[in-house]
Design an enzyme around this catalytic site. Structure first.
Site, PDB file in Angstrom:
ATOM      1  CG  ASP A 285     -11.426  30.787  27.995  1.00 47.59           C
ATOM      2  OD1 ASP A 285     -11.387  30.983  29.310  1.00 47.59           O
ATOM      3  OD2 ASP A 285     -11.510  29.406  27.552  1.00 47.59           O
TER       4      ASP A 285
ATOM      5  CD  GLU B 251      -8.422  31.135  32.017  1.00 51.10           C
ATOM      6  OE1 GLU B 251      -9.166  30.902  32.888  1.00 51.10           O
ATOM      7  OE2 GLU B 251      -8.472  30.468  30.838  1.00 51.10           O
TER       8      GLU B 251
END
Ligand code: NOJ
Length: 540
Positions: free
Chosen positions: A186, A255
């Site tokens: 993330d 990401e």
């Protein structure tokens, strides 16, 4: 993959997990990435982790998790966990100890003294959080501010402290030893901040107020070069789990939103052997109802041209943070978009429900659960709420679409679930059937090794061909227009045979699979698409 927390707790995990594993296998999914399932107060959908080594009880137990991995592996499906290295929850033990300056946790987070202007306490600089408002939170006990690039309840870890690297790798090790196949990492672009903590300049973008993230240009809080070094370090770490040549490498999906100059360095150079790649968000960011075919061709070309030699592409069309593709484009276009995404070379990434053409579901203010949206209040919450794309998966037409038999759900089900659900789509020509057929087809040689050629037929008609040696050639034609188009493929590709076989046709196409079309006059309804082939019917 989404599964019902309640069902797991109720004591029938075996059944629930097995059903879902079979479904995903049947539709051709090779690997699943789970939304955050670690222990969390759930203020940010689990992206606020309070214990990196426990499963949140709303999803089940560690035993359920192990059993699920086992089931997936028996089905030949890889499992990736979502992993959030940028921050923890403020309920994490590390923060509690850091507040008290208990070593070694004292410097695990980014703490800064206050600035005093005319005796008034203020944050050390003007940084604004991604989820609006100041990125600094005062802590009375420690008498310092901590940085949070997302919610107040998500304090940023300090990666300038080597101990934090050790902790993070220890967590990854914990899950890899349980048999996990990799991680979706993330917010990798947010990990480091500029070391001088300088103020950020205004972006000049219209329509935002100074407490909004977009009001500022994030030159100090995003895309620092050290983020790429960290990705490399994590990749080398997971690569160490590949003990023999025949072991499949662990996967890292990174990401990071941004232009090629920001994203491509995450691919690394040729000397790196691992399976880490940055998500390609170009279709997610730039493909919408206004995009003409040249724009779509360009966004594909930009990725392929900038990707370092020998690396593997990927295509993302929806995710849990954005409006779903079927809402952003047009439900009728969905088969065409899947043809494009799955016929292009590289990994196709599917957000649950896209295979059904799931659309966003309206979420009222009193139903909103996304703290990001709740923070801005009832007048502007729809601008930021991510709930609409996170609505539960419609399994069937039973109560709550078969997602849960509990009295309520954490977000509303799309009211069309009774006529548009997974079970019904398995019984008729549907988006799901197209998806499934594409997933099978793309395992053949032409799709794995063949050349790809994207070409503009007209302003609104796009074609994509894949060809490989003497294997059949495949050609996708998609009509993005709101009017019927007649396509002459021979004009652009005169060497094609005069008739082509229809391998797949979109839901709204007037031509059925198995039929022949004349290569110089293919009629496509608005938003319809075909996958054509030079193969004979019996050749696939
Ligand atoms: C990116 C995730 O995709 C998003 O859902 C989350 O809120 C932020 N990172 C913060 O972790």
């Amino acid at each position: 993959m989404d599964f019902t927390g309640r069902d797991l707790i109720r004591g029938e995990p075996e059944k629930v997990i097995t059903e879902k594993v079979d479904y995903l296998k049947d539709i051709g999914v090779c690997a699943v990435w789970l939304s955050p399932v670690l222990k969390s107060p759930q203020l940010d959908f689990g992206y606020d982790v309070s214990d990196f080594k426990q499963i949140d009880p709303i999803y089940g137990t560690m035993q359920d998790f192990d059993r699920m991995i086992d089931k997936f592996h028996k089905a030949g499906t890889k499992v990736l966990l979502n992993f959030v290295p940028n921050h923890t929850s403020n309920m994490h033990d590390w923060l509690k100890k850091s507040v008290k300056r208990i070593n070694p946790y004292t410097d695990y987070f980014i703490w800064k003294d206050a600035k005093y202007v005319d005796g008034v306490r203020s944050p050390p600089n003007n940084w604004v959080a991604r989820f609006t408002g100041p990125a600094w939170e005062w802590n009375d006990q420690r008498q310092q501010y901590y940085l949070h690039q997302f919610l107040v309840e998500q304090p940023d870890l300090d990666y300038r402290n080597p101990k934090v690297h050790d902790e993070i790798k220890d967590v990854m090790d914990f899950w890899l030893k349980r048999g996990l196949d990799g991680f979706r990492i993330d917010a990798i672009c947010f990990i480091y901040e500029r070391a001088d903590f300088a103020d950020e300049p205004e972006s000049g973008e219209a329509g935002f107020v100074p407490t909004d993230y977009s009001y500022w240009k994030h030159v100090c809080t995003r895309d620092q070069p050290e983020n790429v070094d960290l990705a490399k370090e994590l990749e080398e770490f997971v690569n160490s789990y590949k003990k023999t040549e025949s072991d499949t490498p662990k996967i890292l999906l990174l990401e990071c939103y941004g232009p090629p100059s920001v994203v491509m360095p995450f691919y690394g150079n040729d000397t790196r052997i691992g399976a880490a790649f940055p998500f390609n968000f170009n279709m997610l960011d730039y493909m919408n109802r206004e995009s003409d075919v040249q724009a779509i061709k360009d966004m594909i070309a930009i990725w392929l041209a900038n990707m370092p030699e020998g690396k593997w592409a990927n295509w993302v069309i929806s995710n849990h943070d954005r409006v779903r593709i079927a809402t952003r484009m047009d439900n009728m276009l969905l088969d065409g978009i899947h043809m494009l995404q799955m016929v292009l070379p590289g990994t196709a990434i599917t957000y649950y429900g896209d295979e059904l053409g799931m659309e966003d579901t309206y979420v009222r203010w009193d139903q909103a659960t996304d703290t990001f949206a709740l923070n801005v209040g009832p007048d502007r919450f729809t601008l930021f709420d991510r709930g609409p794309s996170r609505s539960p998966f419609p399994w069937d037409d039973s109560k709550n679409a078969g997602f849960s038999d509990g009295p309520d759900l954490w977000l509303p089900i799309n009211p069309n679930y009774w006529m548009n659900n997974m079970k019904l789509q398995t019984k008729r020509k549907s988006h799901l059937k197209t998806y499934q057929a594409l997933a099978t087809l793309r395992k053949s040689a032409t799709f794995i090794y063949g050349d790809a050629d994207v070409f503009v037929i007209s302003k609104w008609v796009l074609a994509l061909s894949r060809s490989y040696k003497d294997h059949p050639t495949y050609i996708v034609v998609i009509n993005f227009n709101s009017y019927t188009e007649t396509v002459d493929l021979l004009k652009d590709r005169p060497t094609l045979p005069h008739n082509l076989n229809v391998q797949l046709s979109s839901l709204n196409a007037s031509i059925n699979e198995g039929n022949l079309v004349k290569t110089n006059s293919i009629v496509l309804r608005p938003k319809a698409a075909l996958l054509l082939t030079t193969a004979r019917n019996d050749e696939n």
